[in-house]
Every structure is written in structure tokens, then in C-alpha cells.
Write a protein that holds these residues in place. Structure first.
Motif, PDB file in Angstrom:
ATOM      1  N   ILE A 345       0.854  -1.194   0.000  1.00 14.69           N
ATOM      2  CA  ILE A 345       0.000   0.000   0.000  1.00 14.69           C
ATOM      3  C   ILE A 345       0.885   1.238   0.000  1.00 14.69           C
ATOM      4  O   ILE A 345       1.776   1.372   0.842  1.00 14.69           O
ATOM      5  CB  ILE A 345      -0.931   0.029   1.238  1.00 14.69           C
ATOM      6  N   TYR A 346       0.645   2.136  -0.972  1.00 15.27           N
ATOM      7  CA  TYR A 346       1.345   3.430  -0.960  1.00 15.27           C
ATOM      8  C   TYR A 346       0.399   4.499  -1.496  1.00 15.27           C
ATOM      9  O   TYR A 346      -0.654   4.208  -2.071  1.00 15.27           O
ATOM     10  CB  TYR A 346       2.651   3.370  -1.757  1.00 15.27           C
ATOM     11  N   GLY A 347       0.778   5.748  -1.306  1.00 13.17           N
ATOM     12  CA  GLY A 347      -0.129   6.875  -1.496  1.00 13.17           C
ATOM     13  C   GLY A 347      -0.731   7.016  -2.874  1.00 13.17           C
ATOM     14  O   GLY A 347      -1.907   7.377  -3.015  1.00 13.17           O
ATOM     15  N   SER A 348       0.032   6.747  -3.944  1.00 14.03           N
ATOM     16  CA  SER A 348      -0.469   7.003  -5.296  1.00 14.03           C
ATOM     17  C   SER A 348      -1.337   5.877  -5.842  1.00 14.03           C
ATOM     18  O   SER A 348      -1.834   5.967  -6.962  1.00 14.03           O
ATOM     19  CB  SER A 348       0.705   7.265  -6.256  1.00 14.03           C
ATOM     20  N   LYS A 354      -6.063   0.154  -2.754  1.00 11.07           N
ATOM     21  CA  LYS A 354      -5.657   0.164  -1.335  1.00 11.07           C
ATOM     22  C   LYS A 354      -6.594  -0.716  -0.508  1.00 11.07           C
ATOM     23  O   LYS A 354      -6.145  -1.505   0.333  1.00 11.07           O
ATOM     24  CB  LYS A 354      -5.682   1.601  -0.791  1.00 11.07           C
ATOM     25  N   LEU A 355      -7.890  -0.565  -0.747  1.00 11.85           N
ATOM     26  CA  LEU A 355      -8.863  -1.362   0.008  1.00 11.85           C
ATOM     27  C   LEU A 355      -8.696  -2.852  -0.267  1.00 11.85           C
ATOM     28  O   LEU A 355      -8.796  -3.681   0.653  1.00 11.85           O
ATOM     29  CB  LEU A 355     -10.287  -0.919  -0.347  1.00 11.85           C
ATOM     30  N   GLU A 356      -8.445  -3.210  -1.525  1.00 12.79           N
ATOM     31  CA  GLU A 356      -8.260  -4.618  -1.870  1.00 12.79           C
ATOM     32  C   GLU A 356      -7.004  -5.194  -1.217  1.00 12.79           C
ATOM     33  O   GLU A 356      -7.000  -6.329  -0.734  1.00 12.79           O
ATOM     34  CB  GLU A 356      -8.188  -4.783  -3.394  1.00 12.79           C
ATOM     35  N   GLN A 357      -5.925  -4.402  -1.214  1.00  8.36           N
ATOM     36  CA  GLN A 357      -4.696  -4.862  -0.564  1.00  8.36           C
ATOM     37  C   GLN A 357      -4.899  -4.998   0.945  1.00  8.36           C
ATOM     38  O   GLN A 357      -4.407  -5.941   1.569  1.00  8.36           O
ATOM     39  CB  GLN A 357      -3.559  -3.881  -0.857  1.00  8.36           C
ATOM     40  N   THR A 374       3.663   2.645   2.897  1.00  8.58           N
ATOM     41  CA  THR A 374       4.158   3.966   3.286  1.00  8.58           C
ATOM     42  C   THR A 374       3.282   4.463   4.430  1.00  8.58           C
ATOM     43  O   THR A 374       2.399   3.744   4.911  1.00  8.58           O
ATOM     44  CB  THR A 374       4.072   4.954   2.110  1.00  8.58           C
ATOM     45  N   ASP A 375       3.485   5.716   4.834  1.00  4.25           N
ATOM     46  CA  ASP A 375       2.670   6.269   5.913  1.00  4.25           C
ATOM     47  C   ASP A 375       1.228   6.511   5.455  1.00  4.25           C
ATOM     48  O   ASP A 375       0.422   7.063   6.213  1.00  4.25           O
ATOM     49  CB  ASP A 375       3.276   7.557   6.467  1.00  4.25           C
ATOM     50  N   ALA A 376       0.876   6.084   4.221  1.00  9.47           N
ATOM     51  CA  ALA A 376      -0.516   6.156   3.752  1.00  9.47           C
ATOM     52  C   ALA A 376      -1.441   5.335   4.649  1.00  9.47           C
ATOM     53  O   ALA A 376      -2.657   5.563   4.667  1.00  9.47           O
ATOM     54  CB  ALA A 376      -0.613   5.660   2.312  1.00  9.47           C
ATOM     55  N   ILE A 377      -0.880   4.391   5.411  1.00 13.24           N
ATOM     56  CA  ILE A 377      -1.716   3.572   6.305  1.00 13.24           C
ATOM     57  C   ILE A 377      -2.109   4.349   7.562  1.00 13.24           C
ATOM     58  O   ILE A 377      -2.912   3.879   8.358  1.00 13.24           O
ATOM     59  CB  ILE A 377      -1.000   2.268   6.722  1.00 13.24           C
ATOM     60  N   LEU A 381      -7.623   3.442   6.651  1.00 12.02           N
ATOM     61  CA  LEU A 381      -7.681   2.003   6.417  1.00 12.02           C
ATOM     62  C   LEU A 381      -7.713   1.266   7.752  1.00 12.02           C
ATOM     63  O   LEU A 381      -6.914   1.561   8.652  1.00 12.02           O
ATOM     64  CB  LEU A 381      -6.464   1.540   5.608  1.00 12.02           C
ATOM     65  N   ASN A 382      -8.616   0.320   7.873  1.00 14.06           N
ATOM     66  CA  ASN A 382      -8.667  -0.529   9.062  1.00 14.06           C
ATOM     67  C   ASN A 382      -7.834  -1.774   8.796  1.00 14.06           C
ATOM     68  O   ASN A 382      -8.171  -2.589   7.933  1.00 14.06           O
ATOM     69  CB  ASN A 382     -10.117  -0.907   9.387  1.00 14.06           C
TER      70      ASN A 382
END
Length: 756
Positions: A345-348, A354-357, A374-377, A381-382
Motif C-alpha cells: 500500500i502506498y499513497g499514489s 488500497k482497500l483490496e490490498q 508507506t505512511d498512507a496507512i 484504512l482498518n
């Protein structure tokens, strides 16, 4: 506040050519002796009294000099001047050196000042401009909110403390409500929860409108991204999530606008306790009191006494946090080499991917038990994470001035990310946090033990109405210049700051040559895009150009431009391009809600965007295969640049050390090279790898040299390609090989000297 006069761009004023009418001044007196005129103009410029008079009329040294140069050029190059100016110049020239002067150079000042105000029109309306850009009383911008007495409730606590849950419960029980979040993912989550609880709720983001009612009537509840909230619609309850982002250098204005402007009987504010004092002070200026409700973390979080040190020590539920795409690629490749499967998972990445990952990682029946992110988490996201592992504790950031810095993560950032471990209600009843490297662990413990720095100020941004008023007074200024002058003249009190406008100015400069009305130009410049993505920026330019010709941007046009349909990616470069195309579709949808007639095919574009999301998901699931394909395609002998033996990026907290700064910057530079599509960037990356093959594996610092030389103009793309060609020739001729690092270094130095 004194304006920054370096931003004042003179309006061109052409000298008068051969006059169609007779020169009245010459008829009344005589033709001017331009030599004498020049001498007297220079005397005028040097007089201290004139410079003092100029300063009193708003001409500082810079403007005075510019205005004089323009004034002198105008007189010297004009075939004729106005009769009154001609007579004054004639009197000065005739009386020069005589006891009884006919005229004095000081008599030129009214004509000089008139000319200065023609080329610098802002001098005549400076008081009006200052009033327009006075940002000292933002609460007064929202009369509807000031007309009611609002109740402010601050839910303060760390990540995973239930603060947002309690605010949302009140939102769901209200007759009407609005949720304002920082991410589309968060808005979508509340939209889903509300409708699942039989509370009709609409979803509103920059790119999407989803109605709970089939007839598209507005529901009493709305979940939106914070920039999209309405300050005119009344609600019973409003929820503002992640209030600490009010200090964000780029987006902070949206939280300020929501906090001051929402028309709701109850405003529930959620976020870090560090923002309590600022919110209380802001509400004091509106006459509203703040009730604070404090929450504690629901599950324990432990900082381990040992670092991971090796990927062999990974366990199910681990999440490795990286701060660059390059590290994401490297770590995921190394994990796969150990026979483990990982989610990425990363920002772009698109929200759907992201949800699927996240779903893949959370699924107890899936073989994927490791997450690389990345810090995108940190938000939206749960995730069922047992242990957070920081691959590095430094990250690139952008300060209030728009300057990029490499520094240790802040306590707030560290807590936000670390707090994702051991989520309440997940299979892990407690969370753990550590680092990849032993020497980073000491620094991380220090960061986490420090108190979170209080939020000191709230962001502001000029409104379209303010810019339109500026443009009325300065009709010849460009939008970028208008914004610069606005910020230069703006006045804010200690509770506020003006947000960074570099992205806005970048787009304004990019489309300046396209004929658009001011309001349309402003909208295009506020489009949410990453200016580091050339394909997306080029598309915006084409959108604006076609828009200016009043030609609708159709679905067929967009498909031709993006070459849709697109195949699954075969390497990283193609994956990055697909992400850029997804951003282009987002851009189209965003513009379609602002210019419906010109972007008419939103429904069709949303359909193919969903298909593209599925294609990207396939690529991300096979990301290690794409990395291998990228390496084998890059150049012979370079496939081990991101091999499993590639050292993980390590940077100490003391970023004042030169080696650490260069190391982080190099990692970022290489990451950018991988991220940005295009043949030219691919060739640059190839040359970069050839030139630094072995030495860069040991020191990231040299990686920043080529980029720095390119930025400073000391090295061109052509020179880079020639260096690569020479290196290949020498390698084929056996002049040096991979076996000797010393030979590599010496030959590189000799080539560099020869090139210079």
C-alpha cells in the motif's frame, strides 16, 4: 506590512512612434535636444529630494529605479511627448547653467510619478489591495455560522482510542449531519456505515457524488472530503475529523473553513490533544465555548527493545513502513525472495486498490500475512497489524514555505503510524512497534517519548472572490502574479498562517498562455493533481486548451489521449503510468462537476476507471514480478540494483550530518526516477545506474550528484547519454570491469574531467 515590491511586474508602455499628428510641444517651443534631455534626466534620478518624494508615494529604491529606467526610455525613444512634458523639458534644457533658471529638474517629478503609476497600477490602489488581502478576521467571512450559537465538542485522543466512534454515534442519531474527513476512503467508510445503519447518507468528494435516494434528492446526512463541505447548509451535527491537520502547510485552510464556517448546532471535532488550545482560542474569537472529552488508547502499545535487523525475523501481522516507493519495491522483493507473500500500500495507488490490498492482508484465510506500506496507512484504512516496523525514521517533507526538507518523523507522525498496530476489535489484542535497524530504535524511542508539539496556527487561503477583486484593480497581472502580490500584502494575526500556494502557482504559470476567464482559470489551478506527474500535468494543459476553444472533452477524446483500453502492466514503469492514467480520470471527474457541459461523459469515465482499478490491482498483486522485469529491461548487468542483497535505506536521526542528508535525498531521487514515466526519464535512470553501479550500493550520497548537476544546469540530458555511451564503449573494450571498485571510481573521475 510593507509589500514585496519585487513581485510588482511593470505594465509595458511603448514609446510613441512617428506621430500621425503634429508635435504640438515642438511647435510651441522647439524640438528637444535629446542629448541635453538625457543629461537632465540623469540629474533628476540622482537627486536625494526626488528619491525621498518617490518613497513618500510608494516607490521604494527598487520601484524608483525601475520606474526611472522606463521613464527615461519612454522619453528618449518617443518621437514626441505630451505638450506639457515637452515644454517642461525644454525649459529645463534652456535654463541649465543659467543664473535665472527657466525650469528645474525637480519639475519633472509629477510627470515621472504619473508614468510610474501607469506602469505600476498597484501604486494607485494600494490601500484597496491591502483591505482585500486583510485576513485578520476570518470568522467574519461566515455570517451564517455567526448568526447561530454553536456547541463545540472536542474529542481528543490518540489513534485507536474511540474518539471518532463516539462522534459518529452522535452524527448517526441526529436528524441531519455532515461528516468532514481528510480522505476519500474515510468519507466512503462513513457513507457506508450510515446507510448500513439505515441512516440515509450521501457521499460527496471532489470527483464523485453518490446519492442515497434514487431520485437524487439530497439526504439529510452527508459524508464528504473536507474541501467539499458546504458552509451554507444548516445541520444538526457536524463532525470534523483529524483536526490537527488544520496546521497542514497545503490543506490546513479547509479545516479552518469548516471549523469557522459550518452551520451546525453541534460541531464535533476529533483529533490530537495538541490542537485543543488552538481550537479553544479560535472559538474564543467567535464567542463559542469548547467542551473537551479526552480518550485513552483502547489496547496497549509496546515499543520493543530489539530491532528486526533481518527480514528472516518477520512474523504474520507485521507491517514494514517505508517512506519512498523505491524502498517499497526493494523490501517487497526481498520478502518474496524468502518465500513469503506481502500486500503493498502506498499513497499514489487508487483507493479501490488500497482497500483490496488491505482486505487481502486482513483476511485470516489468505496466505498474505505481511504488509509493506508507506505512511498512507496512517489514516483511512482498518488494518489487522500486530507489529509496526519502521524501515527508516526520516522522510521528505514540505515546510510552510514550500521547501522540501529531509528530517526525522515528528512525534505526531510516529504515533499516528505506530498506533495502527493492535487495533481495537482486531485479532491482535495489543500492538508492538520497532525498527528495521538497531541504531534507529534508540531514536524512535526518543521520538515517541517526546510530547506532541502543540498546534500553533490555522491555515488560510485566498478565496476566488478576493482574487477577482485583486484582478479588477490589476487587470494586466497574471494569476500567478496576483496570488504572489496577495500573499505579500496579506495580514494575518498570530492564530493563522497563509497556506503554501506553490502548486496553485505552478498550474497558473503552466496555463497562463491559454485564454480563459479568471474564474475558470482559478478553478483549473485548484485542480488536485501531483505536479511531479508529467502525464497528468500535460493532460490538464490539453483540457484547458480545448476548454478555451469551447470544445467539449468527450469520452472518445479521453480514450484516444490515454490510449484506452490498457493492458495489465509488464513492469514498474507501466504500473506507474497506469496510476497516472487513473489520476487523469480523477481529474476529468473533478472538472466534470465544475464544468458539466464541457466534461459531459462522467458516467462513462467512471466505468472505465473502475476497470482500470482492477488492472492496477493485478499489477500490484504481481509487483515483485514487475520489479524483476524492470531490472532485466533496464540494462545488462544492472539487475541487482534492487536485489535481495540491496541494503535497506538507513538514515540516522541527526539529519544535520551531510552523509545522512545525501543518503535520504538520493533514495528519494532514485525513487522519483522509477516513479515518473517517459522515455527520457528511463534513459536518465539507466545512465545513473551505469555511472554509479557499485559505489551507490554502498553510499546513496552520490546518487544526488547527477540530479543536483542537472538542476543547476551544469549537466544536460545529452551529456548524461554521452557519458553512458562512453562507459559502455569502455566496458566493451575491457578498459575496466566490475571487479575493481578503484578502477570504476578513477575512470569515472577521468570521464567527468574530460566532459567538463
Amino acid at each position: 506590512r510593507a509589500p514585496d515590491t519585487s513581485l510588482f511586474v511593470p505594465v509595458p508602455l511603448k514609446p510613441v512612434g512617428d506621430a500621425a499628428e503634429e508635435d504640438v510641444g515642438a511647435e510651441l517651443t522647439r524640438p528637444l535636444d535629446k542629448g541635453e534631455v538625457l543629461k537632465n534626466l540623469n540629474k533628476f534620478y540622482k537627486r536625494k529630494e526626488i528619491q525621498r518624494l518617490g518613497a513618500e508615494n510608494g516607490l521604494d529604491a527598487r520601484l524608483f529605479h525601475q520606474a526611472f529606467i522606463n521613464f527615461r526610455k519612454y522619453i528618449m525613444e518617443s518621437s514626441s511627448v505630451s505638450a506639457d512634458l515637452h515644454i517642461i523639458l525644454n525649459d529645463i534644457c534652456c535654463g541649465a547653467g543659467k543664473v535665472c533658471l527657466l525650469g528645474h529638474v525637480d519639475d519633472l517629478f509629477p510627470f515621472f510619478l504619473r508614468h510610474a503609476k501607469q506602469i505600476f497600477p498597484m501604486l494607485d490602489c494600494m490601500d484597496d489591495l491591502r483591505k482585500i488581502s486583510d485576513l485578520r478576521l476570518p470568522p467574519n467571512w461566515y455570517p451564517d455560522a455567526r448568526a447561530i450559537q454553536r456547541k463545540i465538542i472536542f474529542h481528543a485522543g490518540p489513534t485507536n482510542s474511540g474518539k471518532t466512534y463516539h462522534a459518529i454515534q452522535r452524527f448517526l442519531s441526529a436528524k441531519s449531519g455532515i461528516y468532514c474527513g481528510p480522505l476519500k476512503l474515510l468519507a466512503h467508510e462513513i457513507f457506508q456505515k450510515s446507510n448500513d445503519a439505515n441512516v440515509a447518507c450521501d457521499l460527496v468528494t471532489g470527483e464523485e457524488r453518490v446519492y442515497a435516494n434514487e431520485d437524487a434528492r439530497q439526504a439529510p446526512h452527508i459524508a464528504c472530503t473536507i474541501e467539499m463541505c458546504s458552509t451554507n447548509t444548516p445541520f444538526e451535527v457536524a463532525v470534523i475529523d483529524e483536526i490537527q491537520m488544520i496546521r497542514d502547510p497545503a490543506r490546513g485552510w479547509a479545516w479552518t473553513r469548516a471549523l469557522l464556517g459550518l452551520c451546525a448546532e453541534e460541531i464535533h471535532v476529533c483529533g490530537e490533544a495538541a490542537a485543543i488550545d488552538l481550537v479553544t482560542e479560535l472559538m474564543y474569537t467567535t464567542g463559542e465555548e469548547v467542551e473537551v472529552r479526552n480518550y485513552k488508547r483502547l489496547t496497549p502499545l509496546t515499543v520493543l527493545d530489539y530491532a528486526l535487523e533481518s527480514l528472516d525475523n518477520l512474523r504474520p501481522g507485521d507491517c514494514i513502513v517505508c517512506f519512498s516507493k523505491n524502498d517499497i519495491y526493494s523490501v517487497s522483493r526481498q520478502i518474496e525472495a524468502r518465500g513469503l507473500e506481502c500486500a503493498v500500500i502506498y499513497g499514489s495507488l487508487p483507493p479501490g486498490t488500497k482497500l483490496e490490498q488491505a482486505k487481502k492482508f486482513n483476511d485470516p484465510d489468505d496466505t498474505c500475512k505481511i504488509l509493506v506500506a508507506t505512511d498512507a496507512i496512517g489514516m483511512g484504512l482498518n488494518l489487522c497489524i500486530k507489529r509496526i516496523i519502521f524501515n527508516s525514521i526520516v522522510k521528505p517533507t514540505v515546510n510552510e514555505k514550500g521547501e522540501k526538507e529531509i528530517d526525522s518523523i515528528t512525534t505526531s507522525q510516529a504515533l499516528q503510524i505506530a498506533g495502527r498496530a493492535g487495533r481495537y476489535g482486531s485479532s491482535f489484542k495489543q500492538g508492538e512497534v520497532t525498527t528495521m535497524h538497531r541504531d534507529d530504535l534508540v531514536q524512535l524511542k526518543e521520538i515517541l517519548s517526546e510530547p506532541v508539539r502543540p498546534v500553533k496556527a490555522a491555515g488560510l487561503h485566498p478565496t476566488p472572490e478576493q482574487i477577482e477583486m485583486f484582478a479588477y484593480h490589476l487587470p494586466d497581472a497574471t494569476l500567478s502574479n496576483l496570488i504572489d502580490i496577495f500573499v505579500s500584502l496579506s495580514q494575518v494575526d498570530g492564530l493563522y498562517f497563509v497556506c503554501n500556494i506553490d502548486d496553485f502557482k505552478f498550474l497558473a504559470d503552466m496555463i497562463q498562455h491559454i485564454p480563459l476567464n479568471l474564474r475558470s482559470r482559478y478553478v483549473f489551478c485548484t485542480a488536485p493533481l501531483n505536479r511531479k506527474e508529467p502525464f497528468v500535468c500535460t493532460t490538464l494543459l490539453k483540457f484547458a486548451r480545448q476548454f478555451s476553444r469551447n470544445e467539449p472533452l468527450t469520452f472518445d477524446w479521453l480514450c484516444r489521449h490515454t490510449k484506452w483500453p490498457l493492458a495489465a502492466p509488464k513492469n514498474i514503469k507501466e504500473l506507474v503510468h497506469l496510476e497516472a492514467v487513473h489520476d487523469v480520470f480523477d481529474l476529468y471527474l473533478w472538472l466534470s462537476y465544475r464544468f458539466m457541459d464541457m466534461f459531459p461523459d462522467a458516467v462513462l469515465v467512471r466505468d472505465i476507471q473502475k476497470k482500470l482499478d482492477d488492472i492496477i490491482q493485478v499489477g500490484v498483486c504481481n509487483i515483485t514480478k514487475l520489479i524483476r522485469a524492470s531490472q532485466s529491461a533496464a540494462a545488462p548487468g544492472t539487475a541487482d540494483v534492487m536485489s535481495e542483497d540491496f541494503p535497506l535505506s538507513r538514515t540516522k536521526r541527526d539529519t544535520r550530518a551531510v552523509s545522512d542528508r545525501h543518503g535520504a535525498r538520493s533514495t528519494e531521487a532514485l525513487s522519483t526516477a522509477v516513479e515518473v514515466p517517459g522515455e527520457r526519464r528511463a534513459k536518465n535512470l539507466k545512465a545513473y545506474r551505469f555511472a554509479t553501479r557499485q559505489e551507490d550500493l554502498k553510499s546513496h550520497g552520490r546518487g544526488s550528484l547527477a540530479n543536483r548537476l542537472l538542476r543547476e544546469g551544469l549537466l544536460t540530458q545529452e551529456m548524461l547519454r554521452q557519458l553512458e555511451s562512453e562507459w559502455q564503449d569502455q566496458h566493451r573494450n575491457g578498459r575496466y570491469g566490475f571487479g575493481s571498485k578503484r578502477n570504476d571510481q578513477n575512470s569515472s573521475k577521468e570521464t567527468g574531467k574530460k566532459k567538463k
